[in-house]
Write a protein that holds these residues in place. Sequence first.
Motif, PDB file in Angstrom:
ATOM      1  N   ARG D  26       0.845  -1.203   0.000  1.00 20.29           N
ATOM      2  CA  ARG D  26       0.000   0.000   0.000  1.00 20.29           C
ATOM      3  C   ARG D  26       0.879   1.252   0.000  1.00 20.29           C
ATOM      4  O   ARG D  26       0.551   2.253  -0.641  1.00 20.29           O
ATOM      5  CB  ARG D  26      -0.924  -0.004   1.223  1.00 20.29           C
ATOM      6  CG  ARG D  26      -2.252  -0.742   0.958  1.00 20.29           C
ATOM      7  CD  ARG D  26      -2.876  -1.273   2.230  1.00 20.29           C
ATOM      8  NE  ARG D  26      -3.118  -0.261   3.245  1.00 20.29           N
ATOM      9  CZ  ARG D  26      -2.963  -0.441   4.563  1.00 20.29           C
ATOM     10  NH1 ARG D  26      -2.557  -1.612   5.029  1.00 20.29           N
ATOM     11  NH2 ARG D  26      -3.207   0.534   5.406  1.00 20.29           N
ATOM     12  N   SER D  29       2.129   1.635  -3.611  1.00 21.64           N
ATOM     13  CA  SER D  29       1.037   2.010  -4.482  1.00 21.64           C
ATOM     14  C   SER D  29       0.646   3.481  -4.300  1.00 21.64           C
ATOM     15  O   SER D  29       0.530   4.250  -5.260  1.00 21.64           O
ATOM     16  CB  SER D  29      -0.141   1.089  -4.171  1.00 21.64           C
ATOM     17  OG  SER D  29      -1.289   1.528  -4.808  1.00 21.64           O
ATOM     18  N   GLU D  30       0.468   3.875  -3.049  1.00 19.95           N
ATOM     19  CA  GLU D  30       0.043   5.250  -2.794  1.00 19.95           C
ATOM     20  C   GLU D  30       1.186   6.247  -3.022  1.00 19.95           C
ATOM     21  O   GLU D  30       0.954   7.389  -3.425  1.00 19.95           O
ATOM     22  CB  GLU D  30      -0.497   5.380  -1.367  1.00 19.95           C
ATOM     23  CG  GLU D  30      -0.937   6.788  -0.984  1.00 19.95           C
ATOM     24  CD  GLU D  30      -2.055   7.341  -1.873  1.00 19.95           C
ATOM     25  OE1 GLU D  30      -2.786   6.541  -2.500  1.00 19.95           O
ATOM     26  OE2 GLU D  30      -2.176   8.585  -1.961  1.00 19.95           O
ATOM     27  N   HIS D  33       1.066   7.047  -6.628  1.00 24.91           N
ATOM     28  CA  HIS D  33      -0.087   7.889  -6.909  1.00 24.91           C
ATOM     29  C   HIS D  33       0.139   9.321  -6.417  1.00 24.91           C
ATOM     30  O   HIS D  33      -0.059  10.294  -7.139  1.00 24.91           O
ATOM     31  CB  HIS D  33      -1.330   7.288  -6.244  1.00 24.91           C
ATOM     32  CG  HIS D  33      -2.535   8.142  -6.378  1.00 24.91           C
ATOM     33  ND1 HIS D  33      -3.215   8.277  -7.568  1.00 24.91           N
ATOM     34  CD2 HIS D  33      -3.171   8.960  -5.483  1.00 24.91           C
ATOM     35  CE1 HIS D  33      -4.229   9.111  -7.403  1.00 24.91           C
ATOM     36  NE2 HIS D  33      -4.212   9.551  -6.150  1.00 24.91           N
ATOM     37  N   LEU D  34       0.604   9.436  -5.174  1.00 24.49           N
ATOM     38  CA  LEU D  34       0.733  10.747  -4.542  1.00 24.49           C
ATOM     39  C   LEU D  34       1.898  11.558  -5.111  1.00 24.49           C
ATOM     40  O   LEU D  34       1.780  12.763  -5.348  1.00 24.49           O
ATOM     41  CB  LEU D  34       0.901  10.571  -3.032  1.00 24.49           C
ATOM     42  CG  LEU D  34       0.899  11.825  -2.160  1.00 24.49           C
ATOM     43  CD1 LEU D  34      -0.401  12.603  -2.331  1.00 24.49           C
ATOM     44  CD2 LEU D  34       1.107  11.463  -0.697  1.00 24.49           C
ATOM     45  N   LEU D  48       1.352  10.769   2.860  1.00 23.02           N
ATOM     46  CA  LEU D  48       1.302   9.382   2.408  1.00 23.02           C
ATOM     47  C   LEU D  48       0.588   8.508   3.432  1.00 23.02           C
ATOM     48  O   LEU D  48      -0.336   7.758   3.095  1.00 23.02           O
ATOM     49  CB  LEU D  48       2.732   8.873   2.190  1.00 23.02           C
ATOM     50  CG  LEU D  48       2.915   7.374   1.964  1.00 23.02           C
ATOM     51  CD1 LEU D  48       2.219   6.922   0.691  1.00 23.02           C
ATOM     52  CD2 LEU D  48       4.397   7.009   1.917  1.00 23.02           C
ATOM     53  N   ASN D  51      -3.131   9.088   3.604  1.00 25.10           N
ATOM     54  CA  ASN D  51      -3.844   8.523   2.460  1.00 25.10           C
ATOM     55  C   ASN D  51      -4.030   7.013   2.531  1.00 25.10           C
ATOM     56  O   ASN D  51      -4.967   6.477   1.948  1.00 25.10           O
ATOM     57  CB  ASN D  51      -3.124   8.893   1.157  1.00 25.10           C
ATOM     58  CG  ASN D  51      -3.297  10.355   0.811  1.00 25.10           C
ATOM     59  OD1 ASN D  51      -3.772  11.143   1.627  1.00 25.10           O
ATOM     60  ND2 ASN D  51      -2.931  10.722  -0.400  1.00 25.10           N
ATOM     61  N   ILE D  52      -3.118   6.325   3.183  1.00 24.04           N
ATOM     62  CA  ILE D  52      -3.287   4.875   3.280  1.00 24.04           C
ATOM     63  C   ILE D  52      -3.853   4.473   4.649  1.00 24.04           C
ATOM     64  O   ILE D  52      -3.866   3.302   4.997  1.00 24.04           O
ATOM     65  CB  ILE D  52      -1.960   4.111   3.035  1.00 24.04           C
ATOM     66  CG1 ILE D  52      -0.889   4.522   4.050  1.00 24.04           C
ATOM     67  CG2 ILE D  52      -1.468   4.314   1.621  1.00 24.04           C
ATOM     68  CD1 ILE D  52       0.389   3.706   3.949  1.00 24.04           C
TER      69      ILE D  52
END
Lengths: 226, 226, 226, 226
Positions: D26, D29-30, D33-34, D48, D51-52
């Motif tokens: 995670r 992945s984030e 994205h971020l 970060l 967001n997760i």
Amino acid sequence: MLSNLTYTANNKTCLKNPAESDLGRRILSESIHLMDEIGLEQFTFRKLANNIGSTEASVYRYFENKHKLLLYLVDWYWGWLENKIMTTTHHLSSPYHKLDTAIGLLASPISIDASIAHIDETKLYTIIISEGPKVYLVKGVDKENLDGVYTGYKGLCNILASFMISINPMYKYAHSLASTIVETCHNQVFFSQHLPRLTDLEQEDYATLKDFVMHLTSSTLLQNKI
Amino acid sequence: MLSNLTYTANNKTCLKNPAESDLGRRILSESIHLMDEIGLEQFTFRKLANNIGSTEASVYRYFENKHKLLLYLVDWYWGWLENKIMTTTHHLSSPYHKLDTAIGLLASPISIDASIAHIDETKLYTIIISEGPKVYLVKGVDKENLDGVYTGYKGLCNILASFMISINPMYKYAHSLASTIVETCHNQVFFSQHLPRLTDLEQEDYATLKDFVMHLTSSTLLQNKI
Amino acid sequence: MLSNLTYTANNKTCLKNPAESDLGRRILSESIHLMDEIGLEQFTFRKLANNIGSTEASVYRYFENKHKLLLYLVDWYWGWLENKIMTTTHHLSSPYHKLDTAIGLLASPISIDASIAHIDETKLYTIIISEGPKVYLVKGVDKENLDGVYTGYKGLCNILASFMISINPMYKYAHSLASTIVETCHNQVFFSQHLPRLTDLEQEDYATLKDFVMHLTSSTLLQNKI
Amino acid sequence: MLSNLTYTANNKTCLKNPAESDLGRRILSESIHLMDEIGLEQFTFRKLANNIGSTEASVYRYFENKHKLLLYLVDWYWGWLENKIMTTTHHLSSPYHKLDTAIGLLASPISIDASIAHIDETKLYTIIISEGPKVYLVKGVDKENLDGVYTGYKGLCNILASFMISINPMYKYAHSLASTIVETCHNQVFFSQHLPRLTDLEQEDYATLKDFVMHLTSSTLLQNKI
DNA sequence: GATGAATGAGCGTTCATTCAT
DNA sequence: AATGAATGAACGCTCATTCAT
């Protein structure tokens, strides 16, 4: 009593003299209140800043960290005490009376004539007793010593030692005895308040504390004379 | 010398006796090493756990927090000292000699016969001197006192006080004098190492330190007799 | 050499022309020194202000933030380079020689004749190489592009591209090749200094660097001609 | 495709392999994205973690800091690319075709067959382009180089250089040319998207990008042959 | 019983920025 | 125009602690 503020002028414990601005004085005032209330370990610049309605960033303009702030307070005490001893003993001719007077000052809360608006003397005395030794019982002591932050303590001990040497010029351990009585005065107050089995003194009975320390000191000095 | 371990058996400072397991002994051993090296303030369970190749969680099985761990070490010292004083003075008839012997023990590093594999006595003595007062100079002192964590210190002072009273039954401040000499011995060692202007003693000159403290003690006790 | 200052006059990277005041020049001078020393990430207006004995507030009168300050420096370089190329190639008739001269300028530190008291050319070249790409590799690039802050770079590439097109009017990627050789010159210097396995060039061997880039460029242009 | 994860096994960029736990995946992945969304400068572990739905402390168990995290991502790309080039060119006999294939991979987003659940390939390619150079354009580059964090890039360049040397054994600057085409591919994509005046390429026209780079490369290599 | 993973909380610090002088 | 004081906001990081295995 603005003259008191000169005790700490130009010292190494602060980045900016807190006595010279309103915010600085609020920092000192609340520091004493808060440190007395929660102790050095729980004391943080965040809590301090919150309590005075300011920010940590602002406090950092005055003090590098809480250790330096404590050092400032303790140094203020050393300076005040030295000054007080000097003015109070100035007119006395007998070194014995001088020492007696000095121990009387050590063995009781900061007297009210030291009054400065932003300093609560009773709480400051509690801080000196409970947190004082922590200013030097740290790993950085040697480095800080080089910066001269303990000169106030040394000056105080020198005065006490000078009285002792006047009483008995043969006594070899005047400085050790001086630092011992400073520490003992504070320690015994603490023990009487929190660990009574380690003392024979009653809480707040400063007269008896003075009697104990004065007896200890004079016995040691006079015994040696013989 | 497993008997030494009994000093701290069943005390309130640990959740699980560290002397009884391999991990526990490694915790003690490394605690002493690390606390001596970086000081109590910088000491954390994380650093400790890393150094012994274990985890914080494991350390927590033995000690609630670093303050309790320090208390365990200091309490071990008090217990060892009391025990040592008792066995060393047992055969002496003169209370003066007993006191003299006790002060000799206080005023020098933990002797080598206290040897236990996981305890470095020299470092432990340094910790007692530099961090010792911090076990009681905390806000929780009253609460911890009720838990009986300072009984070791009290027992030690009681013994010293009993010697004093044997020497001079009229002396009123035996407990205060006892705690004063304990603190003074440690303080003067610290000053001689880090703040020499506060003392007349040379670093590691334990004989002179004993001379200073013994003279202080005997003067006080004997002067009072008259 | 005041004429150099006109490169950056009235640009969007500063709020107030730093070349026109003593403080402004000290800001530029120390910025170059400090950014070279600690890198863009560690560079702050506080450190800069401290080093020139001024305050953050004063620096803010000249530059909005450190990114704009970097942009000013990089833009100064683009302007200087364009100017230098124009004056140096002006008298040359062959576009090939013009390109050769231009690449020679790109592939070596800012020459000493650019000398301005407050600019250390060697350090500025290091900054161009190490921090240059960061002026556009940011989220705000599109917005800043609209403000025209990259026109210096575009102008520089246009000149290079015009030389290329003179050499080979059929070549379709003159602008891409132009920006490629600018970036490559800087990149290869960096690699030769810090990541030698990514290059065949020796540190500070600018002649070989020029050889590599010139060969790359001419091969590409001429091959296409056929 | 679990085998992809081996690219980064045992590397120095992470404290704990993020590919091996749910939380770690995670984080990856984030992060992609971020970082794509707000850029490296605005990217923080706090954002970060929020967001997760985790905490900064947890992220710190995987990566020392955001720079190391970026390095992990870039290193993953280098590893993937090297692997991809090897498998894709394995069956080709002509070094020219091998180079052509490799440049095709460099000059286009990470292909879909690299698919790993927690990695968004398109966004990762954007990050490589916009933030990639920042992994080495830092003051710590020499120290990190010693730690071996750039071996992936070196390996990639070595492969490209080996193809070049097969094509033209006399060419002296194969490594410089290799790193140049890697950087150029990424740079030109960025310019086509954000600073079109610095390029002749249209946004997302990867075929033309490949044409430009391939032509540059082959011209340089072949011209030299003669 | 010991460990590994994860977390909540908060500390110390610094930054960029504003305002009053 | 330049400065000094102050601040809001957030960052990077570490701590003590819990839980599942």
